[in-house]
Design a protein around this motif. Sequence first.
Motif, PDB file in Angstrom:
ATOM      1  N   PRO A  45     -29.797 -31.845  29.156  1.00 43.13           N
ATOM      2  CA  PRO A  45     -28.954 -31.509  28.006  1.00 43.13           C
ATOM      3  C   PRO A  45     -27.705 -32.237  28.185  1.00 43.13           C
ATOM      4  O   PRO A  45     -27.174 -32.639  27.169  1.00 43.13           O
ATOM      5  CB  PRO A  45     -28.565 -29.926  27.930  1.00 43.13           C
ATOM      6  N   ASP A  46     -27.222 -32.820  29.164  1.00 39.19           N
ATOM      7  CA  ASP A  46     -26.068 -33.606  29.497  1.00 39.19           C
ATOM      8  C   ASP A  46     -26.158 -34.932  30.065  1.00 39.19           C
ATOM      9  O   ASP A  46     -25.363 -35.536  30.807  1.00 39.19           O
ATOM     10  CB  ASP A  46     -24.969 -32.843  30.596  1.00 39.19           C
ATOM     11  N   LEU A  47     -27.131 -35.523  29.438  1.00 42.67           N
ATOM     12  CA  LEU A  47     -27.398 -36.817  29.515  1.00 42.67           C
ATOM     13  C   LEU A  47     -27.584 -37.594  28.354  1.00 42.67           C
ATOM     14  O   LEU A  47     -28.630 -37.173  27.436  1.00 42.67           O
ATOM     15  CB  LEU A  47     -28.563 -36.986  30.566  1.00 42.67           C
ATOM     16  N   TYR A  48     -27.173 -38.598  27.967  1.00 43.28           N
ATOM     17  CA  TYR A  48     -27.406 -39.378  26.691  1.00 43.28           C
ATOM     18  C   TYR A  48     -27.656 -40.801  26.823  1.00 43.28           C
ATOM     19  O   TYR A  48     -27.298 -41.695  27.693  1.00 43.28           O
ATOM     20  CB  TYR A  48     -25.791 -39.311  25.855  1.00 43.28           C
ATOM     21  N   VAL A  49     -28.655 -41.262  26.056  1.00 47.56           N
ATOM     22  CA  VAL A  49     -29.279 -42.489  25.894  1.00 47.56           C
ATOM     23  C   VAL A  49     -29.234 -43.145  24.835  1.00 47.56           C
ATOM     24  O   VAL A  49     -29.698 -42.679  23.841  1.00 47.56           O
ATOM     25  CB  VAL A  49     -30.793 -42.471  26.788  1.00 47.56           C
ATOM     26  N   TRP A  50     -28.700 -44.335  24.597  1.00 45.95           N
ATOM     27  CA  TRP A  50     -28.909 -45.137  23.350  1.00 45.95           C
ATOM     28  C   TRP A  50     -28.363 -46.465  23.494  1.00 45.95           C
ATOM     29  O   TRP A  50     -28.516 -46.902  24.721  1.00 45.95           O
ATOM     30  CB  TRP A  50     -27.907 -44.218  22.276  1.00 45.95           C
ATOM     31  N   GLY A  51     -28.605 -47.222  22.320  1.00 49.27           N
ATOM     32  CA  GLY A  51     -28.217 -48.709  22.539  1.00 49.27           C
ATOM     33  C   GLY A  51     -27.799 -49.254  21.297  1.00 49.27           C
ATOM     34  O   GLY A  51     -27.747 -48.743  20.220  1.00 49.27           O
ATOM     35  N   ASP A  69     -26.550 -53.359  24.945  1.00 51.01           N
ATOM     36  CA  ASP A  69     -27.904 -52.965  24.584  1.00 51.01           C
ATOM     37  C   ASP A  69     -28.640 -51.745  24.737  1.00 51.01           C
ATOM     38  O   ASP A  69     -29.407 -51.121  23.857  1.00 51.01           O
ATOM     39  CB  ASP A  69     -28.676 -54.212  25.078  1.00 51.01           C
ATOM     40  N   VAL A  70     -28.287 -51.406  25.905  1.00 50.63           N
ATOM     41  CA  VAL A  70     -28.976 -50.075  26.394  1.00 50.63           C
ATOM     42  C   VAL A  70     -27.949 -49.383  27.215  1.00 50.63           C
ATOM     43  O   VAL A  70     -27.529 -49.907  28.172  1.00 50.63           O
ATOM     44  CB  VAL A  70     -30.507 -50.143  27.043  1.00 50.63           C
ATOM     45  N   PHE A  71     -27.680 -47.923  27.016  1.00 50.70           N
ATOM     46  CA  PHE A  71     -26.565 -47.498  27.924  1.00 50.70           C
ATOM     47  C   PHE A  71     -26.978 -45.948  28.188  1.00 50.70           C
ATOM     48  O   PHE A  71     -27.623 -45.488  27.206  1.00 50.70           O
ATOM     49  CB  PHE A  71     -25.223 -47.843  27.472  1.00 50.70           C
ATOM     50  N   GLU A  98     -28.519 -55.192  29.538  1.00 52.59           N
ATOM     51  CA  GLU A  98     -28.186 -55.965  28.630  1.00 52.59           C
ATOM     52  C   GLU A  98     -29.449 -57.078  28.930  1.00 52.59           C
ATOM     53  O   GLU A  98     -29.987 -57.501  29.881  1.00 52.59           O
ATOM     54  CB  GLU A  98     -27.116 -56.837  28.786  1.00 52.59           C
ATOM     55  N   VAL A  99     -30.142 -57.109  27.375  1.00 49.82           N
ATOM     56  CA  VAL A  99     -31.165 -57.796  27.299  1.00 49.82           C
ATOM     57  C   VAL A  99     -30.559 -59.530  26.997  1.00 49.82           C
ATOM     58  O   VAL A  99     -30.204 -59.633  25.721  1.00 49.82           O
ATOM     59  CB  VAL A  99     -32.280 -57.544  26.394  1.00 49.82           C
ATOM     60  N   THR A 100     -30.395 -60.302  28.066  1.00 51.62           N
ATOM     61  CA  THR A 100     -29.762 -61.464  27.684  1.00 51.62           C
ATOM     62  C   THR A 100     -30.470 -62.585  27.454  1.00 51.62           C
ATOM     63  O   THR A 100     -31.929 -62.788  27.504  1.00 51.62           O
ATOM     64  CB  THR A 100     -28.888 -61.579  29.257  1.00 51.62           C
ATOM     65  N   SER A 101     -29.772 -63.927  26.937  1.00 46.81           N
ATOM     66  CA  SER A 101     -30.629 -64.841  26.639  1.00 46.81           C
ATOM     67  C   SER A 101     -29.374 -66.100  26.758  1.00 46.81           C
ATOM     68  O   SER A 101     -28.360 -65.847  27.140  1.00 46.81           O
ATOM     69  CB  SER A 101     -30.935 -64.751  25.087  1.00 46.81           C
ATOM     70  N   ALA A 102     -29.990 -67.245  26.937  1.00 47.31           N
ATOM     71  CA  ALA A 102     -28.927 -68.479  27.054  1.00 47.31           C
ATOM     72  C   ALA A 102     -27.784 -68.353  25.798  1.00 47.31           C
ATOM     73  O   ALA A 102     -26.872 -68.704  26.308  1.00 47.31           O
ATOM     74  CB  ALA A 102     -29.763 -69.672  26.724  1.00 47.31           C
ATOM     75  N   SER A 103     -27.830 -67.718  24.722  1.00 46.75           N
ATOM     76  CA  SER A 103     -26.873 -68.078  23.971  1.00 46.75           C
ATOM     77  C   SER A 103     -26.012 -66.746  23.910  1.00 46.75           C
ATOM     78  O   SER A 103     -24.736 -66.812  23.479  1.00 46.75           O
ATOM     79  CB  SER A 103     -27.391 -67.728  22.422  1.00 46.75           C
TER      80      SER A 103
END
Length: 252
Positions: A45-51, A69-71, A98-103
């Motif tokens: 109940p006391d854990l939140y996941v979103w992005g 991106d996701v936390f 973070e789903v990262t890229s060159a940009s």
Amino acid sequence: MPAIALSRPVDYPESDGRPMAETQVHGQVMLDLLHTLGRRYADVPDLYVWGNMMFYYVEGDPRASVAPDVFLVHGVDKRVRRIYKLWEEGKAPSLIVEVTSASTRNEDMKLKKGLYERLGIEEYFLFDPLGEYLRPRLQGYRLVNGRYEPLSAEEDGALLSRTTGLRLEPEGDRLRLRDAATGEPLLWADEEARAREAAEEDAEAAEENAEQERLARQAAEDNAERERLAREAAEEEVRKLREEILRLREGR
């Protein structure tokens, strides 16, 4: 009498106007993470996941914002949010991916890394699914005495998250989460769908087999009954025949 200036409420936008992900590959990784983490902690109940949500960390300054991106946040409820205000929630995320890229390399490796370190984000992971610049593609940092220290990868390139007890493993251009204690993988949505379909097919096959076995048992019982009736009829016929023979002998 001069008019008194009224302070206007600060507007905290719900979007930064940027797309959720740079490519479908990046978006898939984000969806995978949101699905697997959401499923794993559905009953906590006391854990939140979103992005991809606007995260504001300075009250009164809407420019002080970022959209991870996701936390994952420990110690807050699961209520639906439109934005995340640090000063209202009272808790910074424990983990950010973070789903990262060159940009986005400069933003992810410098700006966000420094910001997350200052905010006390316990763990920060970066995954470059297309291998555009990160070597290795998965890298992570853990907060030690207020500073980020790089995590050492295992032989397969996996990294351990202490905040979740999960191993993060590159798998093709996707990112696998695995329970570090049991080794069990957290299934992606498409894998769960295939597993459900396979389970349904197995259940249907088992039901069909059970029906076939029932019909076979019924057929065997019917055959046994017919054999019993035939045997009784034959025995009755023999009895009558013996009686007739006896009657004929007695009539001589």
